[in-house]
Design an enzyme around this catalytic site. Sequence first.
Site, PDB file in Angstrom:
ATOM      1  CE1 TYR A 243      -3.669   2.447   0.584  1.00  0.00           C
ATOM      2  CE2 TYR A 243      -2.546   3.108   2.587  1.00  0.00           C
ATOM      3  CZ  TYR A 243      -3.526   3.321   1.646  1.00  0.00           C
ATOM      4  OH  TYR A 243      -4.360   4.399   1.772  1.00  0.00           O
TER       5      TYR A 243
ATOM      6  CB  THR B 172       1.267   4.546   4.168  1.00  0.00           C
ATOM      7  OG1 THR B 172       0.507   3.377   4.492  1.00  0.00           O
ATOM      8  CG2 THR B 172       0.339   5.674   3.774  1.00  0.00           C
ATOM      9  CE  LYS B 173       0.530  -0.608   5.896  1.00  0.00           C
ATOM     10  NZ  LYS B 173      -0.635  -1.367   5.500  1.00  0.00           N
ATOM     11  CB  THR B 174       8.439  -0.937   4.504  1.00  0.00           C
ATOM     12  OG1 THR B 174       7.989  -2.245   4.119  1.00  0.00           O
ATOM     13  CG2 THR B 174       8.134  -0.699   5.976  1.00  0.00           C
TER      14      THR B 174
END
Length: 385
Positions: A180, A182-184
């Site tokens: 997604y 905002t993920k790493t």
Amino acid sequence: MKPFLPFALPDIHESEITAVADVLRSGWITTGARTREFEAAFASAVSAPHAVMLNSCTAALHLALEALGLQAGDEVVVPTLTFAATAEVVRYFGATPVLVDVRASDHNLSPEAFERAIGPRTRAVLPVHFAGVPCDMDEIVSIARAKGVHVVDDAAHAFPCSYRGRPVGTLADITCFSFYATKTITTGEGGAAVTANEEWAARMRIMALHGISRDAWKRYTAEGSWYYEIVAPGYKYNLTDIASALGLGQLARAHEMLARRRAIAGVYDRALAPLGVFETLVQPADRGNAHHLYVLKLAPGALRIDRAAFLEELKALGIGASVHFIPLHLHPYYRDTFGYTPDALPVARDVYERCFSLPLYSRMTDDDVARVVEAVVDVVARNRR
Ligand SMILES: *Cc1c(COP(=O)(O)O)cnc(C)c1O
């Protein structure tokens, strides 16, 4: 005043934009060779024999439970301090998410809480590696094995990461990752399910594309054929080559981006812990940290303002922050459907009321990090009791 510093921003290189544009120009924009390449590279990155690329971690969790044969009336143990996805996928089957409390030190599911929640209908447990620090997986897996319960990791926060020297991705029956925004690492929307079990991998692959057998995505290629067979009423969860081209670039930089997040977390630790008004998450020494979130809790009674007012003051100083998470048992759906009172899971309720997450992403400049520290120091100074 300086522009608002968002809570999260993706870190996308020009080379990744070019790789996406190359796919757009290629004439093949949906699942294809780039996605197969991303699957192989990601499987190797987490040392898992099989990776199935999907359009979200939610899809991965859903297909994992489907492959394990979850049925209506079954129970699945889910920590209450998580995102909507972890429990909603259990409801897709008409099964019951049995919400359990987390421990205050690291906001993870404790093996004891898991064991206490196991009943005759328990089929699976969904440990969430909160903020990027793995749960006590050896203990959780050994309890699960003894009781015949499957383990599906919600590793949406935990790439890249390891536990006792083993990568997250090798610890559970099936591990689900999120790409997604905002993920790493990100593909805009995207996710992966990885497993060592060939049968589960094959089932997830088929169910990700309409329940069609035999490489359904190839049916419009030169090697493919128009003939196909539907073996089950599947879903539409496949990842596109557009997304996979971005994912391959992100994957190659995953450790470099992690190093930057780790450095930023170190600056926060050194600057904010000495203020004496926050509790930080405790990271056990035997495991890594993907540093997806930087979470602080207001120490009880230390400030004259509550968490909501604290975040309002940060916002007024131009700093975006967030809260992870509103416990599931406090939400109207789970509260009303299953009759949870707020204090049914008291640790999660307490940490929820005091916690917040500061910006932590590789695109932050040293100046951005200094601004966050300055703003937090300022709010604390003005509101100390
Ligand atoms: C982000 C997240 C998910 C869902 O990931 P998607 O890829 O958006 O479906 C699931 N679980 C947790 C804990 C998350 O933070």
